[in-house]
Write an enzyme that holds these catalytic residues in place. Structure first.
Site, PDB file in Angstrom:
ATOM      1  N   HIS A 137       9.777  -4.865   4.182  1.00  0.00           N
ATOM      2  CA  HIS A 137      10.379  -3.435   4.166  1.00  0.00           C
ATOM      3  C   HIS A 137      10.851  -2.769   5.457  1.00  0.00           C
ATOM      4  O   HIS A 137      10.286  -3.241   6.516  1.00  0.00           O
ATOM      5  CB  HIS A 137       9.645  -2.375   3.219  1.00  0.00           C
ATOM      6  CG  HIS A 137       8.043  -2.107   3.792  1.00  0.00           C
ATOM      7  ND1 HIS A 137       6.973  -3.160   4.186  1.00  0.00           N
ATOM      8  CD2 HIS A 137       7.539  -0.968   3.972  1.00  0.00           C
ATOM      9  CE1 HIS A 137       6.038  -2.548   4.763  1.00  0.00           C
ATOM     10  NE2 HIS A 137       6.311  -1.183   4.481  1.00  0.00           N
ATOM     11  N   HIS A 163       0.943  -1.315  -0.127  1.00  0.00           N
ATOM     12  CA  HIS A 163      -0.035  -0.041   0.030  1.00  0.00           C
ATOM     13  C   HIS A 163       0.917   1.525   0.143  1.00  0.00           C
ATOM     14  O   HIS A 163       0.371   2.338   0.683  1.00  0.00           O
ATOM     15  CB  HIS A 163      -0.896  -0.327   1.272  1.00  0.00           C
ATOM     16  CG  HIS A 163      -0.251   0.085   2.704  1.00  0.00           C
ATOM     17  ND1 HIS A 163      -0.914  -0.701   3.551  1.00  0.00           N
ATOM     18  CD2 HIS A 163       0.977   0.516   2.743  1.00  0.00           C
ATOM     19  CE1 HIS A 163       0.228  -0.480   4.543  1.00  0.00           C
ATOM     20  NE2 HIS A 163       1.104   0.079   4.229  1.00  0.00           N
ATOM     21  N   HIS A 203      -1.279   4.230   9.916  1.00  0.00           N
ATOM     22  CA  HIS A 203       0.058   4.768  10.235  1.00  0.00           C
ATOM     23  C   HIS A 203       0.265   6.110  10.888  1.00  0.00           C
ATOM     24  O   HIS A 203       1.438   6.925  10.645  1.00  0.00           O
ATOM     25  CB  HIS A 203       0.974   4.993   8.797  1.00  0.00           C
ATOM     26  CG  HIS A 203       0.962   3.726   8.052  1.00  0.00           C
ATOM     27  ND1 HIS A 203      -0.377   3.238   7.280  1.00  0.00           N
ATOM     28  CD2 HIS A 203       1.972   2.989   7.575  1.00  0.00           C
ATOM     29  CE1 HIS A 203      -0.006   2.206   6.588  1.00  0.00           C
ATOM     30  NE2 HIS A 203       1.585   2.025   6.474  1.00  0.00           N
ATOM     31  N   GLU A 262       3.684  -5.500   8.675  1.00  0.00           N
ATOM     32  CA  GLU A 262       2.334  -5.460   7.884  1.00  0.00           C
ATOM     33  C   GLU A 262       1.914  -6.760   7.526  1.00  0.00           C
ATOM     34  O   GLU A 262       0.602  -6.804   7.067  1.00  0.00           O
ATOM     35  CB  GLU A 262       2.487  -4.438   7.011  1.00  0.00           C
ATOM     36  CG  GLU A 262       2.784  -2.933   7.596  1.00  0.00           C
ATOM     37  CD  GLU A 262       2.797  -2.111   6.454  1.00  0.00           C
ATOM     38  OE1 GLU A 262       3.010  -0.725   6.888  1.00  0.00           O
ATOM     39  OE2 GLU A 262       3.105  -2.278   5.302  1.00  0.00           O
TER      40      GLU A 262
HETATM   41  C1  DHB Z   1       6.483   2.707   2.114  1.00  0.00           C
HETATM   42  C2  DHB Z   1       6.030   1.511   2.358  1.00  0.00           C
HETATM   43  C3  DHB Z   1       4.847   1.389   3.118  1.00  0.00           C
HETATM   44  O1  DHB Z   1       3.955   0.395   3.779  1.00  0.00           O
HETATM   45  C4  DHB Z   1       4.400   2.564   4.151  1.00  0.00           C
HETATM   46  O2  DHB Z   1       3.295   2.500   4.947  1.00  0.00           O
HETATM   47  C5  DHB Z   1       4.975   3.962   3.743  1.00  0.00           C
HETATM   48  C6  DHB Z   1       6.037   3.951   2.645  1.00  0.00           C
HETATM   49  C7  DHB Z   1       7.638   2.701   1.013  1.00  0.00           C
HETATM   50  O3  DHB Z   1       8.075   1.615   0.824  1.00  0.00           O
HETATM   51  O4  DHB Z   1       8.024   3.810   0.750  1.00  0.00           O
HETATM   52 FE    FE Z   2       2.658   0.875   5.399  1.00  0.00          FE
END
Ligand code: DHB
Ligand code: FE
Length: 282
Positions: free
Chosen positions: A195, A12, A59, A242
């Site tokens: 991530h 997302h 978030h 997540e």
């Molecule tokens: C990114 C990924 C995320 O899940 C998020 O909430 C904000 C940024 C990213 O990869 O930039």
């Molecule tokens: Fe996120």
């Protein structure tokens, strides 16, 4: 009675919202990512779900560190989007389904899940980007569904375990299936995959782990509940937590599912971007 027809997953990432706003679909960086969605949209056009249960993680827009519900369910007639500071356009309100929300909340509390019910809940990119990916044009889309946001805490420890997430999904599935209206429901699991946005490991992505999760979530989601939260952070990165949303989605589906489509592409922004379509088997 309400019927759960399947589950959809997607990352997302806010940069995706920006790419949609600027129609960057065919740019070399974006094409392998956006090419993952037409098969899912075709399936949605055939089945036309009435309601999308959108499982995401807030978030910091709806909840902040001062008030952090472990599990929150929207119970509003509509959900507004607000500027989060990512430079992505603010979207019009999303119509909800308050009667179904309250049915789910009542059923889940009866099932011993303690829920924060939200009659107001501003929704961030975790909710809005998947809605745009699956129903381009949103309110202008001919089959745009009503939506119910469900957020779990992945921001402030202690976060739920993977087992708790799967069990939450199972209770959610029971709640939806006991709703007396003849409606079709699709469940979205948004966020992930691996991530990490901050600290020494910023930019960390783990393709092998993501691919293992995509395989096991179809065939043996129970095996993923053996992963501890510490191990999840180690293997998937701080924001890879997540993946809990995917487990919540999976729990709501039938025990066996048909994986109709999968796409995985790295990197999109800082993230291993995964997309899946899992159809329920009656
Ligand atoms: C990114 C990924 C995320 O899940 C998020 O909430 C904000 C940024 C990213 O990869 O930039
Ligand atoms: Fe996120």
């Amino acid at each position: 009675m309400a019927k759960i027809i399947g589950g959809l997953t997607t990352s997302h990432i806010p940069a995706v919202g920006n790419a949609i706003a600027n129609k960057l679909f065919d740019e070399p960086y974006w094409k392998p990512f956006f090419d993952g969605y037409p098969p899912l949209r075709d399936w949605l056009d055939i089945h036309k779900p009435d309601v999308a249960i959108n499982i995401y993680n807030d978030h910091g827009l709806g909840f902040f560190l001062n008030q952090m519900p472990t599990f929150a369910i929207g119970a509003a007639h509509e959900y507004i989007n607000e500027d989060e500071g990512w430079g992505i356009p603010v979207l019009p309100p999303f119509p909800g389904d308050a009667p179904l929300s309250w049915h789910i909340i009542e059923s889940m509390v009866e099932d011993e899940f303690d829920i924060t019910s939200c009659q107001e809940l501003p929704v961030d990119h975790g909710f809005t980007v998947p809605m745009q990916l699956f129903w381009p044009g949103l309110g202008d889309h001919p089959n745009f569904p009503r939506a119910i946001p469900i957020s779990a805490n992945t921001v402030q420890h202690p976060i739920p375990t993977l087992k708790r997430a799967l069990d939450f999904g199972k209770a959610l599935g029971r709640a939806i299936r006991s709703y007396p209206e003849d409606i079709k429901v699709v469940v979205l699991g948004t966020g992930g995959m691996s991530h990490q946005l901050d600290g020494e490991r910023a930019g960390f992505i783990n393709k092998e782990f993501d691919q293992m999760c995509m395989e096991k979530i179809v065939t043996d989601p129970e095996s993923l509940t053996k992963i501890s939260r510490r191990e999840l952070v180690e293997k998937a990165g701080a924001q890879g937590t997540e993946f809990l949303m995917w487990m919540m989605m999976r729990g709501a589906l039938s025990e066996k599912v048909k994986p109709l489509h999968t796409n995985y592409h790295i990197p999109i922004s800082n993230t291993g971007a995964g997309t899946m379509l899992l159809e329920c088997i009656d």
